[in-house]
Design a protein around this motif. Structure first.
Motif, PDB file in Angstrom:
ATOM      1  N   VAL A 162      10.247  62.042 -48.624  1.00 34.91           N
ATOM      2  CA  VAL A 162       9.898  63.147 -49.529  1.00 34.91           C
ATOM      3  C   VAL A 162       9.302  64.333 -48.767  1.00 34.91           C
ATOM      4  CG1 VAL A 162       8.466  63.844 -51.496  1.00 34.91           C
ATOM      5  CG2 VAL A 162       9.539  61.576 -51.469  1.00 34.91           C
ATOM      6  N   PHE A 163       8.343  64.058 -47.889  1.00 37.01           N
ATOM      7  CA  PHE A 163       7.572  65.140 -47.269  1.00 37.01           C
ATOM      8  C   PHE A 163       7.981  65.457 -45.825  1.00 37.01           C
ATOM      9  CE2 PHE A 163       4.492  63.321 -50.401  1.00 37.01           C
ATOM     10  CZ  PHE A 163       4.417  64.437 -51.232  1.00 37.01           C
ATOM     11  N   GLY A 164       8.610  64.530 -45.146  1.00 38.35           N
ATOM     12  CA  GLY A 164       8.957  64.731 -43.744  1.00 38.35           C
ATOM     13  C   GLY A 164       7.935  64.089 -42.817  1.00 38.35           C
ATOM     14  N   GLN A 165       8.405  63.657 -41.644  1.00 40.48           N
ATOM     15  CA  GLN A 165       7.537  62.937 -40.711  1.00 40.48           C
ATOM     16  C   GLN A 165       6.420  63.817 -40.166  1.00 40.48           C
ATOM     17  OE1 GLN A 165       7.846  59.435 -39.760  1.00 40.48           O
ATOM     18  NE2 GLN A 165       5.754  60.080 -39.321  1.00 40.48           N
ATOM     19  N   SER A 166       6.709  65.068 -39.876  1.00 46.28           N
ATOM     20  CA  SER A 166       5.678  65.937 -39.290  1.00 46.28           C
ATOM     21  C   SER A 166       4.519  66.162 -40.249  1.00 46.28           C
ATOM     22  CB  SER A 166       6.293  67.279 -38.869  1.00 46.28           C
ATOM     23  OG  SER A 166       6.860  67.947 -39.992  1.00 46.28           O
ATOM     24  N   VAL A 167       4.828  66.267 -41.540  1.00 47.11           N
ATOM     25  CA  VAL A 167       3.769  66.434 -42.551  1.00 47.11           C
ATOM     26  C   VAL A 167       2.927  65.168 -42.658  1.00 47.11           C
ATOM     27  CG1 VAL A 167       3.324  66.734 -45.020  1.00 47.11           C
ATOM     28  CG2 VAL A 167       5.016  68.183 -43.867  1.00 47.11           C
ATOM     29  N   MET A 168       3.582  64.015 -42.640  1.00 41.05           N
ATOM     30  CA  MET A 168       2.837  62.760 -42.731  1.00 41.05           C
ATOM     31  C   MET A 168       1.945  62.576 -41.507  1.00 41.05           C
ATOM     32  SD  MET A 168       3.823  62.083 -45.639  1.00 41.05           S
ATOM     33  CE  MET A 168       2.653  60.737 -45.771  1.00 41.05           C
ATOM     34  N   ASN A 169       2.396  63.028 -40.362  1.00 43.75           N
ATOM     35  CA  ASN A 169       1.563  62.930 -39.161  1.00 43.75           C
ATOM     36  C   ASN A 169       0.295  63.761 -39.293  1.00 43.75           C
ATOM     37  OD1 ASN A 169       3.384  61.221 -37.913  1.00 43.75           O
ATOM     38  ND2 ASN A 169       4.409  62.837 -36.757  1.00 43.75           N
ATOM     39  N   VAL A 170       0.412  64.927 -39.927  1.00 42.38           N
ATOM     40  CA  VAL A 170      -0.780  65.759 -40.162  1.00 42.38           C
ATOM     41  C   VAL A 170      -1.789  65.010 -41.029  1.00 42.38           C
ATOM     42  CG1 VAL A 170      -1.648  67.875 -41.244  1.00 42.38           C
ATOM     43  CG2 VAL A 170       0.459  67.938 -39.883  1.00 42.38           C
ATOM     44  N   LEU A 171      -1.299  64.395 -42.108  1.00 41.74           N
ATOM     45  CA  LEU A 171      -2.200  63.649 -42.995  1.00 41.74           C
ATOM     46  C   LEU A 171      -2.873  62.501 -42.254  1.00 41.74           C
ATOM     47  CD1 LEU A 171      -0.244  63.439 -46.367  1.00 41.74           C
ATOM     48  CD2 LEU A 171      -2.120  64.959 -45.764  1.00 41.74           C
ATOM     49  N   LYS A 172      -2.137  61.847 -41.375  1.00 34.38           N
ATOM     50  CA  LYS A 172      -2.708  60.725 -40.623  1.00 34.38           C
ATOM     51  C   LYS A 172      -3.880  61.169 -39.753  1.00 34.38           C
ATOM     52  CE  LYS A 172       1.644  58.152 -40.334  1.00 34.38           C
ATOM     53  NZ  LYS A 172       2.728  57.704 -39.423  1.00 34.38           N
ATOM     54  N   VAL A 173      -3.839  62.383 -39.262  1.00 37.59           N
ATOM     55  CA  VAL A 173      -4.942  62.891 -38.442  1.00 37.59           C
ATOM     56  C   VAL A 173      -6.228  62.954 -39.254  1.00 37.59           C
ATOM     57  CG1 VAL A 173      -5.833  64.951 -37.264  1.00 37.59           C
ATOM     58  CG2 VAL A 173      -3.485  64.180 -36.843  1.00 37.59           C
ATOM     59  N   PHE A 174      -6.092  63.299 -40.542  1.00 40.31           N
ATOM     60  CA  PHE A 174      -7.285  63.500 -41.371  1.00 40.31           C
ATOM     61  C   PHE A 174      -7.744  62.227 -42.085  1.00 40.31           C
ATOM     62  CE2 PHE A 174      -5.636  67.749 -40.799  1.00 40.31           C
ATOM     63  CZ  PHE A 174      -6.803  68.501 -40.599  1.00 40.31           C
ATOM     64  N   ILE A 175      -6.824  61.469 -42.626  1.00 47.25           N
ATOM     65  CA  ILE A 175      -7.270  60.362 -43.482  1.00 47.25           C
ATOM     66  C   ILE A 175      -6.547  59.043 -43.254  1.00 47.25           C
ATOM     67  CG2 ILE A 175      -8.064  61.826 -45.374  1.00 47.25           C
ATOM     68  CD1 ILE A 175      -5.386  61.326 -46.788  1.00 47.25           C
ATOM     69  N   GLY A 176      -5.539  58.994 -42.409  1.00 50.48           N
ATOM     70  CA  GLY A 176      -4.698  57.802 -42.425  1.00 50.48           C
ATOM     71  C   GLY A 176      -4.744  56.906 -41.222  1.00 50.48           C
ATOM     72  N   SER A 177      -5.610  57.192 -40.256  1.00 57.11           N
ATOM     73  CA  SER A 177      -5.592  56.360 -39.054  1.00 57.11           C
ATOM     74  C   SER A 177      -6.989  56.235 -38.467  1.00 57.11           C
ATOM     75  CB  SER A 177      -4.657  56.985 -38.009  1.00 57.11           C
ATOM     76  OG  SER A 177      -4.809  56.353 -36.756  1.00 57.11           O
ATOM     77  N   PRO A 178      -7.356  55.046 -37.994  1.00 58.53           N
ATOM     78  CA  PRO A 178      -8.663  54.883 -37.330  1.00 58.53           C
ATOM     79  C   PRO A 178      -8.739  55.633 -36.004  1.00 58.53           C
ATOM     80  CG  PRO A 178      -7.359  52.884 -37.113  1.00 58.53           C
ATOM     81  CD  PRO A 178      -6.625  53.773 -38.063  1.00 58.53           C
ATOM     82  N   TYR A 179      -7.592  56.104 -35.512  1.00 55.80           N
ATOM     83  CA  TYR A 179      -7.573  56.869 -34.267  1.00 55.80           C
ATOM     84  C   TYR A 179      -7.889  58.346 -34.505  1.00 55.80           C
ATOM     85  CZ  TYR A 179      -5.203  52.753 -32.399  1.00 55.80           C
ATOM     86  OH  TYR A 179      -4.886  51.468 -32.022  1.00 55.80           O
ATOM     87  N   GLY A 180      -7.812  58.783 -35.774  1.00 51.90           N
ATOM     88  CA  GLY A 180      -8.055  60.178 -36.098  1.00 51.90           C
ATOM     89  C   GLY A 180      -9.437  60.393 -36.691  1.00 51.90           C
ATOM     90  N   LEU A 181      -9.556  61.422 -37.545  1.00 56.69           N
ATOM     91  CA  LEU A 181     -10.844  61.711 -38.176  1.00 56.69           C
ATOM     92  C   LEU A 181     -11.251  60.597 -39.144  1.00 56.69           C
ATOM     93  CD1 LEU A 181     -10.226  65.502 -38.856  1.00 56.69           C
ATOM     94  CD2 LEU A 181     -11.898  64.547 -37.252  1.00 56.69           C
ATOM     95  N   ASN A 182     -10.262  59.992 -39.795  1.00 54.23           N
ATOM     96  CA  ASN A 182     -10.502  58.839 -40.679  1.00 54.23           C
ATOM     97  C   ASN A 182     -11.563  59.145 -41.730  1.00 54.23           C
ATOM     98  OD1 ASN A 182      -9.826  56.262 -41.444  1.00 54.23           O
ATOM     99  ND2 ASN A 182     -11.148  55.240 -39.962  1.00 54.23           N
ATOM    100  N   LEU A 183     -11.478  60.337 -42.316  1.00 52.11           N
ATOM    101  CA  LEU A 183     -12.528  60.832 -43.215  1.00 52.11           C
ATOM    102  C   LEU A 183     -12.741  59.923 -44.418  1.00 52.11           C
ATOM    103  CD1 LEU A 183     -11.534  64.604 -43.100  1.00 52.11           C
ATOM    104  CD2 LEU A 183     -13.503  63.533 -41.981  1.00 52.11           C
ATOM    105  N   ARG A 184     -11.648  59.411 -44.963  1.00 49.67           N
ATOM    106  CA  ARG A 184     -11.797  58.554 -46.138  1.00 49.67           C
ATOM    107  C   ARG A 184     -12.658  57.345 -45.833  1.00 49.67           C
ATOM    108  NH1 ARG A 184     -10.496  53.774 -47.993  1.00 49.67           N
ATOM    109  NH2 ARG A 184      -9.975  53.486 -50.206  1.00 49.67           N
ATOM    110  N   ASN A 185     -12.328  56.621 -44.776  1.00 53.90           N
ATOM    111  CA  ASN A 185     -13.007  55.357 -44.503  1.00 53.90           C
ATOM    112  C   ASN A 185     -14.454  55.533 -44.064  1.00 53.90           C
ATOM    113  OD1 ASN A 185     -10.868  53.804 -45.259  1.00 53.90           O
ATOM    114  ND2 ASN A 185     -10.107  53.441 -43.192  1.00 53.90           N
TER     115      ASN A 185
END
Length: 672
Positions: A162-185
């Protein structure tokens, strides 16, 4: 009891650097035109160009990406700050509709305007949960089973389509990976204090949410599909959650002082506690609980790491290891198989409350539902907020200096809360649910004598038949089984005559159900037995419901003279059958509870005895299932029901006599 509090942050050095410093290392500014197009849309190309990838495998380089995105986030933040609420509403509300949370997202913008740290942290928690729910709805445009974890959702092929891989990678930086900002967790698990969350990341995530709405609109137009919003989860049976008395204004004022002095609260986290109390006063009950739950986790983590002598586990884990979260803190053993000391310190009532409200599948699972965006925040229950807040107050009191704790615990508004906490028993463990099922079933069966039936004279006059007055073999065998069981009951339950009517009573069953059965850390064998016992109870209740429906329907048909001759004869057989069926069903319910009282000892038997016992229970379940079929309105096989019941009682009697069952009840001291 007090806990040492030398901690100034719960973020590990690497995570603290990632969240608080890395995105500020490059000083740069971006014009609004570079990330907002002339028609007001989000320029995803500008955002994705700031992503950096490792040369080795082209995976996201999270450190470099956060560093490069930092200045862009700042520019987006300044842009949003330059807008009035009216301007923001006009420009972005349309693109928030896909989330079904437009009003909430406007509140996030208002919090950014105020620049109050606790409000921004709260807004970010609400924004991430809202976004997760909305992304799950998008996933279901293509997929079937939406992933439970956000990281799995963001990594899904469906969202990439739906959104494209590059867009999903941006989201992962903010909320989707323990390697990134991981703001949610780091927020939802209580690791970040208000001052540690840069406001610009909240602005950026809000901005990205609008951008996702624009991309989604194009996809829906291209595919001619419609986005469906899943219904919210609603808390039911709120009366079961009514444990603590109402937290009044005096208690709220006192709690604010307790939070300042209790070692359960890290000083850096105090603003969250104050904000939670303010939210409760302002009737913002969802906000109150969203703020409190991560702080309960923080306080319990502090205690967990203290009593288990692992202070390093207080901090956020690095990306290569696991966080210390509720799941581990409530477990019986640590990862190294050592015994977890936290349950011993907290005690059984506190542990049962935590398991009930957070973990048990049939409980409210408040944290899961809130953090995954499954609750309508505007309709969040005051009752649940009151329970979480009252429980939190009792924990604050337990971790005061000893002299102060003694005085506080006797305070007129605190003492009732502590008394409730100290006597709490699980309401949502399968053991507790089984007790509730059995009592509801017994209540249903006990209503049979009150049902309308045709007078004996009319039956004899019209059909020439009489209702049976003979003592059924089923009743005789029920009495015999009760006679065997009676020797294992307390002396005050010993009856000389009419065992059926004196022992198989709702009052006695309620007494047995009040017997405490340990619910914490039940082994698999206990849970396996509980599944079968609950199925038996469910089937018995269905039989009762069918009997009630049949009696009421046939009575009305008899009165209206619309029963054919064969149906009138069948009605008489039904009346004869249920007279004997009632004590048998009541016996089974009584046996279920007596088995439950002794359930832990049966699982300590050798495997051979356990398997025989389980096989026996499954045979009783088979009887109950067949009885449901025979007593259904479609079958109405009452003579066959009695034959079936007689065979089942033979099995119960045989098994009881051979002592291969657990129909040997707890001793007198257990029940008195």
């Amino acid at each position: 009891m007090s806990i040492a509090d030398p901690v100034t942050t719960c973020l590990s050095p690497a995570v603290h650097y990632m969240v608080c410093k890395l995105g500020f290392e490059i000083e740069d500014s971006h014009s609004v035109n570079s990330f907002v197009s002339e028609n007001g849309e989000v320029c995803w190309r500008t955002i994705t160009e700031h992503m950096h990838y490792l040369e080795s495998d082209q995976s996201v380089d999270y450190i470099k990406s956060v560093q490069l995105l930092g200045p862009l986030c700042e520019s987006v933040h300044l842009h949003l700050q330059s807008l009035t609420m009216e301007q923001f509403d006009v420009q972005y509300s349309l693109w928030f509709q896909w989330t079904n949370c437009t009003e909430l997202l406007l509140e996030v913008f208002a919090a950014l305007e105020s620049m109050e740290a606790t409000g921004i942290a709260l807004s970010l928690m609400k924004l991430t949960s809202c976004l997760e729910r909305a992304l799950g709805n998008v996933f279901l445009l293509i997929g079937k089973d939406c992933p439970f974890l956000l990281r799995d959702l963001l990594a899904s092929h469906e969202l990439t389509t739906v959104f494209g891989q590059s867009v999903m990678n941006v989201l992962k930086v903010f909320i989707g990976s323990p390697y990134g900002l991981n703001l949610r967790n780091i927020l939802w698990h209580g690791f970040a204090s208000p001052q540690e969350i840069p406001a610009k990341y909240c602005s950026m995530l809000l901005f990205l949410t609008a951008g996702l709405g624009q991309l989604l609109k194009r996809y829906l137009l291209q595919t001619e599909t419609i986005l469906v919003h899943r219904p919210y989860v609603a808390f039911t049976n709120l009366e079961e959650l009514d444990i603590f008395p109402d937290v009044n204004h005096e208690a709220l004022s006192l709690t604010e002082e307790l939070a300042k002095r209790s070692s359960f609260v890290l000083k850096a986290m105090l603003p969250f506690w104050v904000a939670a109390l303010t939210a409760f006063r302002q009737h913002r009950y969802a906000d109150c609980v969203i703020l409190l739950l991560p702080q309960l986790e923080t306080g319990l983590r502090l205690l967990f790491t203290t009593v288990n002598k692992c202070p390093n586990r207080l901090l956020t884990a690095e990306s290569s290891s696991l966080y210390t979260t509720f799941d581990e803190m409530l477990a019986k053993q640590l990862n190294d198989k050592e015994l977890n000391q936290l349950p011993l310190i907290l005690g059984e009532p506190t542990m049962e409350f935590l398991w009930d409200f957070l973990n048990h599948q049939e409980g409210p699972r408040v944290r899961d539902h809130l953090s995954h965006g499954e609750i309508n925040l505007n309709e969040f229950s005051r009752e649940i907020a009151n329970q979480i807040l009252a429980f939190s107050i009792t924990l604050l009191c337990r971790f005061l200096e000893e002299e102060e704790a003694s005085a506080v615990k006797e305070h007129t508004v605190i003492k009732p809360l502590i008394n409730c906490a100290n006597c709490y028993r699980s309401r949502f463990h399968p053991i507790a649910r089984l007790k509730k099922q059995v009592l509801e079933c017994m209540k249903s069966i006990s209503s049979w004598p009150e049902l309308p039936i045709v007078p004996e004279e009319q039956i004899q006059e019209i059909t020439g038949l009489e209702r049976s007055t003979e003592i059924s073999p089923c009743v005789s065998m029920t009495t015999e089984i009760l006679s065997q069981l009676q020797h294992h009951l307390p002396q005050n339950c010993y009856i000389l005559d009419d065992l059926v009517n004196n022992l198989l009573t709702e009052k006695l069953l309620i007494k047995f159900c009040s017997t405490h059965v340990c619910t914490l850390y039940c082994p698999r064998s206990v849970l396996e037995i509980l599944v079968v016992l609950r199925k038996i109870s469910t089937q018995c209740h269905q039989v009762s419901d069918q009997v009630i429906a049949s009696i009421e329907m046939r009575y009305e048909q008899w009165i209206n003279k619309i029963l054919r001759s064969r149906q009138r004869h069948n009605y008489v057989r039904m009346l004869n059958s249920i007279k004997f069926l009632s004590p048998v069903l009541r016996l089974i319910l009584m046996l279920i509870i007596l088995e439950l009282i002794n359930i832990h000892s049966v699982c300590e038997k050798n495997p051979c005895d356990y398997q025989k016992y389980l096989k026996f229970l499954k045979s009783v379940l088979q009887y109950a299932e067949n009885l449901v079929t025979y007593t259904s309105p479609e079958k109405n096989k009452w003579d066959e029901s009695m034959e079936l019941t007689h065979k089942a009682l033979l099995k119960i009697r045989t098994f009881s006599t051979r002592k291969l069952t657990l129909m040997q009840i707890a001793t007198q001291t257990n029940l008195t």
